[in-house]
Design an enzyme around this catalytic site. Structure first.
Site, PDB file in Angstrom:
ATOM      1  N   HIS A 181      85.542 -13.279 -31.659  1.00 44.80           N
ATOM      2  CA  HIS A 181      86.014 -11.901 -31.528  1.00 44.80           C
ATOM      3  C   HIS A 181      86.834 -11.751 -30.256  1.00 44.80           C
ATOM      4  O   HIS A 181      86.542 -12.373 -29.241  1.00 44.80           O
ATOM      5  CB  HIS A 181      84.846 -10.902 -31.503  1.00 44.80           C
ATOM      6  CG  HIS A 181      83.789 -11.249 -30.493  1.00 44.80           C
ATOM      7  ND1 HIS A 181      82.836 -12.209 -30.717  1.00 44.80           N
ATOM      8  CD2 HIS A 181      83.541 -10.755 -29.253  1.00 44.80           C
ATOM      9  CE1 HIS A 181      82.040 -12.298 -29.671  1.00 44.80           C
ATOM     10  NE2 HIS A 181      82.455 -11.432 -28.749  1.00 44.80           N
TER      11      HIS A 181
ATOM     12  N   HIS B 246      87.840  -9.069 -27.372  1.00 45.78           N
ATOM     13  CA  HIS B 246      87.500  -7.793 -26.753  1.00 45.78           C
ATOM     14  C   HIS B 246      88.816  -7.118 -26.347  1.00 45.78           C
ATOM     15  O   HIS B 246      89.691  -7.772 -25.783  1.00 45.78           O
ATOM     16  CB  HIS B 246      86.711  -8.003 -25.454  1.00 45.78           C
ATOM     17  CG  HIS B 246      85.364  -8.601 -25.634  1.00 45.78           C
ATOM     18  ND1 HIS B 246      84.214  -7.844 -25.577  1.00 45.78           N
ATOM     19  CD2 HIS B 246      84.961  -9.879 -25.852  1.00 45.78           C
ATOM     20  CE1 HIS B 246      83.157  -8.649 -25.750  1.00 45.78           C
ATOM     21  NE2 HIS B 246      83.588  -9.884 -25.911  1.00 45.78           N
TER      22      HIS B 246
HETATM   23  P1  5GP Z   1      80.440 -11.740 -26.301  1.00 43.84           P
HETATM   24  O1  5GP Z   1      79.716 -11.739 -24.992  1.00 43.84           O
HETATM   25  O2  5GP Z   1      79.787 -12.596 -27.352  1.00 43.84           O
HETATM   26  O3  5GP Z   1      81.907 -12.035 -26.122  1.00 43.84           O
HETATM   27  O4  5GP Z   1      80.417 -10.242 -26.750  1.00 43.84           O
HETATM   28  C1  5GP Z   1      79.673  -9.743 -27.798  1.00 43.84           C
HETATM   29  C2  5GP Z   1      79.886  -8.252 -27.803  1.00 43.84           C
HETATM   30  O5  5GP Z   1      79.345  -7.739 -28.989  1.00 43.84           O
HETATM   31  C3  5GP Z   1      79.209  -7.540 -26.643  1.00 43.84           C
HETATM   32  O6  5GP Z   1      80.185  -6.782 -25.915  1.00 43.84           O
HETATM   33  C4  5GP Z   1      78.159  -6.654 -27.310  1.00 43.84           C
HETATM   34  O7  5GP Z   1      77.994  -5.397 -26.684  1.00 43.84           O
HETATM   35  C5  5GP Z   1      78.706  -6.521 -28.718  1.00 43.84           C
HETATM   36  N1  5GP Z   1      77.681  -6.380 -29.739  1.00 43.84           N
HETATM   37  C6  5GP Z   1      76.530  -7.120 -29.860  1.00 43.84           C
HETATM   38  N2  5GP Z   1      75.827  -6.727 -30.945  1.00 43.84           N
HETATM   39  C7  5GP Z   1      76.554  -5.730 -31.507  1.00 43.84           C
HETATM   40  C8  5GP Z   1      76.338  -4.924 -32.678  1.00 43.84           C
HETATM   41  O8  5GP Z   1      75.336  -5.032 -33.385  1.00 43.84           O
HETATM   42  N3  5GP Z   1      77.301  -4.000 -32.962  1.00 43.84           N
HETATM   43  C9  5GP Z   1      78.422  -3.849 -32.186  1.00 43.84           C
HETATM   44  N4  5GP Z   1      79.293  -2.903 -32.540  1.00 43.84           N
HETATM   45  N5  5GP Z   1      78.656  -4.590 -31.088  1.00 43.84           N
HETATM   46  C10 5GP Z   1      77.722  -5.518 -30.752  1.00 43.84           C
END
Ligand code: 5GP
Ligand code: ZN
Length: 145
Positions: free
Chosen positions: A105, A107
């Site tokens: 993903h 951001h």
């Molecule tokens: P990462 O650290 O893996 O790049 O970011 C994962 C992101 O996904 C985090 O910013 C976290 O807040 C978001 N996230 C985790 N679980 C969920 C969820 O169930 N729904 C949504 N909308 N975002 C999520």
């Protein structure tokens, strides 16, 4: 064999969101991609842009998915620009880089004058805020003039 850090696909929260089995404030969706509000935003309008196909890493993404993903990323950026023309785009790749959801993903993190340094603290978001933000980010900006 997938690497040990990969969760089983059935347990992947972003796959569940892409299948509409888990709730999310979706702002864009097409055949290959989906974008939704981050549940614990680093700033107002923090949005995630996700390929529907489950891959952990950008380097695992089939090349024919590059264009759809980039197109959704640009679409979301144009919408975020209704809120702020300043934003960070990032991918956390690997646990040591802060990745917690092992489904690729981007951001998109809007930046505002009252938060001049990169936000480190996540905050909650009320349902009301989420509804308003999702409405704003679900529509394209009107063309100039
Ligand atoms: P990462 O650290 O893996 O790049 O970011 C994962 C992101 O996904 C985090 O910013 C976290 O807040 C978001 N996230 C985790 N679980 C969920 C969820 O169930 N729904 C949504 N909308 N975002 C999520
Ligand atoms: Zn997944």
């Amino acid at each position: 064999m997938p690497p040990a850090s990969d969760p089983p696909q059935g347990a992947c929260i972003f796959c569940s969101i892409a299948r509409h089995e888990a709730p999310a404030r979706i702002v864009h969706e097409d055949e290959q991609t989906i974008a939704f509000l981050d549940i614990f935003p680093l700033s107002r309008g923090h949005t995630l842009v996700v390929p529907k196909a489950h891959v952990d890493r950008l380097t695992d993404l089939p090349p024919d998915q590059y264009a759809p993903l980039m197109s959704t990323l640009a679409r979301v950026c144009r919408r975020v620009e209704k809120m702020s023309r300043h934003y960070n785009i990032g991918i956390n790749q690997g646990a040591l880089a802060g990745q917690i959801v092992f489904h690729l993903h981007f951001h998109v993190i809007p930046r505002y004058e009252d938060q001049p340094t990169f936000p480190r603290h996540r905050r909650g978001i009320t349902d009301q805020e989420a509804v308003e933000l999702a409405a704003l980010l679900s529509t394209d900006a009107s063309p100039p003039g």
